[in-house]
Design a protein around this motif. Sequence first.
Motif, PDB file in Angstrom:
ATOM      1  N   ALA A 190       0.822  -1.207   0.000  1.00  0.00           N
ATOM      2  CA  ALA A 190       0.000   0.000   0.000  1.00  0.00           C
ATOM      3  C   ALA A 190       0.857   1.259   0.000  1.00  0.00           C
ATOM      4  O   ALA A 190       0.567   2.234  -0.704  1.00  0.00           O
ATOM      5  CB  ALA A 190      -0.929  -0.003   1.218  1.00  0.00           C
ATOM      6  N   ARG A 191       1.927   1.258   0.771  1.00  0.00           N
ATOM      7  CA  ARG A 191       2.811   2.431   0.827  1.00  0.00           C
ATOM      8  C   ARG A 191       3.496   2.668  -0.511  1.00  0.00           C
ATOM      9  O   ARG A 191       3.690   3.816  -0.928  1.00  0.00           O
ATOM     10  CB  ARG A 191       3.846   2.258   1.937  1.00  0.00           C
ATOM     11  N   GLU A 192       3.869   1.601  -1.187  1.00  0.00           N
ATOM     12  CA  GLU A 192       4.495   1.747  -2.502  1.00  0.00           C
ATOM     13  C   GLU A 192       3.506   2.356  -3.492  1.00  0.00           C
ATOM     14  O   GLU A 192       3.867   3.240  -4.285  1.00  0.00           O
ATOM     15  CB  GLU A 192       4.978   0.385  -3.006  1.00  0.00           C
ATOM     16  N   SER A 193       2.265   1.927  -3.451  1.00  0.00           N
ATOM     17  CA  SER A 193       1.236   2.519  -4.303  1.00  0.00           C
ATOM     18  C   SER A 193       1.030   3.986  -3.954  1.00  0.00           C
ATOM     19  O   SER A 193       0.913   4.841  -4.837  1.00  0.00           O
ATOM     20  CB  SER A 193      -0.083   1.762  -4.142  1.00  0.00           C
ATOM     21  N   LEU A 194       0.986   4.261  -2.662  1.00  0.00           N
ATOM     22  CA  LEU A 194       0.752   5.633  -2.212  1.00  0.00           C
ATOM     23  C   LEU A 194       1.880   6.559  -2.653  1.00  0.00           C
ATOM     24  O   LEU A 194       1.637   7.726  -2.994  1.00  0.00           O
ATOM     25  CB  LEU A 194       0.602   5.663  -0.692  1.00  0.00           C
ATOM     26  N   ARG A 195       3.113   6.067  -2.664  1.00  0.00           N
ATOM     27  CA  ARG A 195       4.228   6.908  -3.113  1.00  0.00           C
ATOM     28  C   ARG A 195       4.016   7.376  -4.552  1.00  0.00           C
ATOM     29  O   ARG A 195       4.327   8.522  -4.892  1.00  0.00           O
ATOM     30  CB  ARG A 195       5.548   6.152  -2.977  1.00  0.00           C
ATOM     31  N   ARG A 196       3.489   6.504  -5.388  1.00  0.00           N
ATOM     32  CA  ARG A 196       3.200   6.897  -6.765  1.00  0.00           C
ATOM     33  C   ARG A 196       2.125   7.973  -6.811  1.00  0.00           C
ATOM     34  O   ARG A 196       2.219   8.939  -7.570  1.00  0.00           O
ATOM     35  CB  ARG A 196       2.744   5.681  -7.582  1.00  0.00           C
ATOM     36  N   ILE A 197       1.104   7.807  -5.988  1.00  0.00           N
ATOM     37  CA  ILE A 197      -0.003   8.764  -5.965  1.00  0.00           C
ATOM     38  C   ILE A 197       0.454  10.126  -5.454  1.00  0.00           C
ATOM     39  O   ILE A 197       0.112  11.167  -6.023  1.00  0.00           O
ATOM     40  CB  ILE A 197      -1.152   8.213  -5.098  1.00  0.00           C
ATOM     41  N   LEU A 198       1.251  10.135  -4.391  1.00  0.00           N
ATOM     42  CA  LEU A 198       1.691  11.405  -3.811  1.00  0.00           C
ATOM     43  C   LEU A 198       2.716  12.111  -4.682  1.00  0.00           C
ATOM     44  O   LEU A 198       2.984  13.307  -4.477  1.00  0.00           O
ATOM     45  CB  LEU A 198       2.258  11.164  -2.414  1.00  0.00           C
ATOM     46  N   ALA A 199       3.275  11.410  -5.652  1.00  0.00           N
ATOM     47  CA  ALA A 199       4.222  12.053  -6.578  1.00  0.00           C
ATOM     48  C   ALA A 199       3.500  12.880  -7.645  1.00  0.00           C
ATOM     49  O   ALA A 199       4.127  13.718  -8.291  1.00  0.00           O
ATOM     50  CB  ALA A 199       5.102  10.999  -7.244  1.00  0.00           C
ATOM     51  N   TRP A 200       2.214  12.648  -7.807  1.00  0.00           N
ATOM     52  CA  TRP A 200       1.472  13.435  -8.791  1.00  0.00           C
ATOM     53  C   TRP A 200       1.316  14.875  -8.300  1.00  0.00           C
ATOM     54  O   TRP A 200       1.100  15.113  -7.106  1.00  0.00           O
ATOM     55  CB  TRP A 200       0.081  12.849  -9.005  1.00  0.00           C
ATOM     56  N   PRO A 201       1.369  15.855  -9.201  1.00  0.00           N
ATOM     57  CA  PRO A 201       1.164  17.257  -8.806  1.00  0.00           C
ATOM     58  C   PRO A 201      -0.326  17.577  -8.661  1.00  0.00           C
ATOM     59  O   PRO A 201      -0.894  18.400  -9.390  1.00  0.00           O
ATOM     60  CB  PRO A 201       1.808  18.036  -9.957  1.00  0.00           C
ATOM     61  N   THR A 202      -0.954  16.916  -7.710  1.00  0.00           N
ATOM     62  CA  THR A 202      -2.402  17.009  -7.545  1.00  0.00           C
ATOM     63  C   THR A 202      -2.829  18.383  -7.034  1.00  0.00           C
ATOM     64  O   THR A 202      -2.337  18.862  -6.015  1.00  0.00           O
ATOM     65  CB  THR A 202      -2.903  15.920  -6.579  1.00  0.00           C
ATOM     66  N   GLU A 203      -3.760  18.977  -7.735  1.00  0.00           N
ATOM     67  CA  GLU A 203      -4.348  20.244  -7.312  1.00  0.00           C
ATOM     68  C   GLU A 203      -5.767  20.044  -6.776  1.00  0.00           C
ATOM     69  O   GLU A 203      -6.176  20.697  -5.818  1.00  0.00           O
ATOM     70  CB  GLU A 203      -4.377  21.222  -8.490  1.00  0.00           C
ATOM     71  N   PHE A 220      -3.812  17.775   0.819  1.00  0.00           N
ATOM     72  CA  PHE A 220      -4.969  17.041   1.324  1.00  0.00           C
ATOM     73  C   PHE A 220      -4.688  15.544   1.358  1.00  0.00           C
ATOM     74  O   PHE A 220      -4.938  14.862   2.367  1.00  0.00           O
ATOM     75  CB  PHE A 220      -6.192  17.327   0.462  1.00  0.00           C
ATOM     76  N   LEU A 221      -4.137  14.996   0.276  1.00  0.00           N
ATOM     77  CA  LEU A 221      -3.876  13.559   0.215  1.00  0.00           C
ATOM     78  C   LEU A 221      -2.811  13.138   1.218  1.00  0.00           C
ATOM     79  O   LEU A 221      -2.909  12.068   1.831  1.00  0.00           O
ATOM     80  CB  LEU A 221      -3.467  13.162  -1.200  1.00  0.00           C
ATOM     81  N   ARG A 222      -1.797  13.960   1.405  1.00  0.00           N
ATOM     82  CA  ARG A 222      -0.774  13.637   2.409  1.00  0.00           C
ATOM     83  C   ARG A 222      -1.388  13.591   3.804  1.00  0.00           C
ATOM     84  O   ARG A 222      -1.031  12.737   4.629  1.00  0.00           O
ATOM     85  CB  ARG A 222       0.361  14.655   2.345  1.00  0.00           C
ATOM     86  N   ARG A 223      -2.311  14.480   4.059  1.00  0.00           N
ATOM     87  CA  ARG A 223      -2.975  14.510   5.358  1.00  0.00           C
ATOM     88  C   ARG A 223      -3.895  13.288   5.527  1.00  0.00           C
ATOM     89  O   ARG A 223      -3.914  12.647   6.575  1.00  0.00           O
ATOM     90  CB  ARG A 223      -3.770  15.811   5.472  1.00  0.00           C
TER      91      ARG A 223
END
Length: 230
Positions: A190-203, A220-223
């Motif tokens: 799950a953490r490996e998947s999350l690292r990919r998600i948090l690398a996106w420049p999400t607005e 928001f996603l990091r929180r």
Amino acid sequence: MLKEFGANIWIAEGPTVTAAAGFRYGTRMAVIRLTNSNLVLWSPTALSDDLRAAVETLGAVRYLVPPNSLHHTFLGDWQRAYPDATVYAPPGLREKRKDIRFDADFSDGPIAAWAGEIDHAIMWGNRITTEVVFFHRQSGTAIFTDLVQQFPRGWFKGWRALVARLDLLTAAEPTVPRKFRVAFTDRRAARESLRRILAWPTEKVIVAHGPPITEEGQAFLRRVFRWLGD
């Protein structure tokens, strides 16, 4: 009917459906238009003549995307309406819906038809469902299905309201329900998947069940996923 959420992305609200134990959920779909005017329909909601007409004004429906093994109720109706559309299967859904013709399966690799426009990450390690999370680059929008939810106070009644509160479904902001947190039995995946998600420049962030986030999406996603740890 269709509400513009950003550049070449729209959302549409669908009917309320009743799930297990009588819990009611609103439904929401997203429509993404690629640079070639082909449309990607994420989590298609109930098909109606008005919705179909509105979608067709945007482009040609070419891809139907159920994002996890729970969001598939209306998929068959859309496939019958658009038999030439490519249907992608998230992990677990192909076995569950034998009546649907799936043309391809999501994997960790990119989808060639969307390369450079839509990224995705499979959130591995959860025993309830394996969700495919999407990112629309042009609008800076991450799209979640059941991993992030929020319902207004008063949405659930009686004992369901108590269960919803304990499950964090009525928390102050959209968050990961407790049942999904517990169901992440493979935290490393799950953490490996999350690292990919948090690398996106999400607005911005769209969720199927809850209000959209329209600014500071990455923060928001990091929180929201801080509980998962590093």
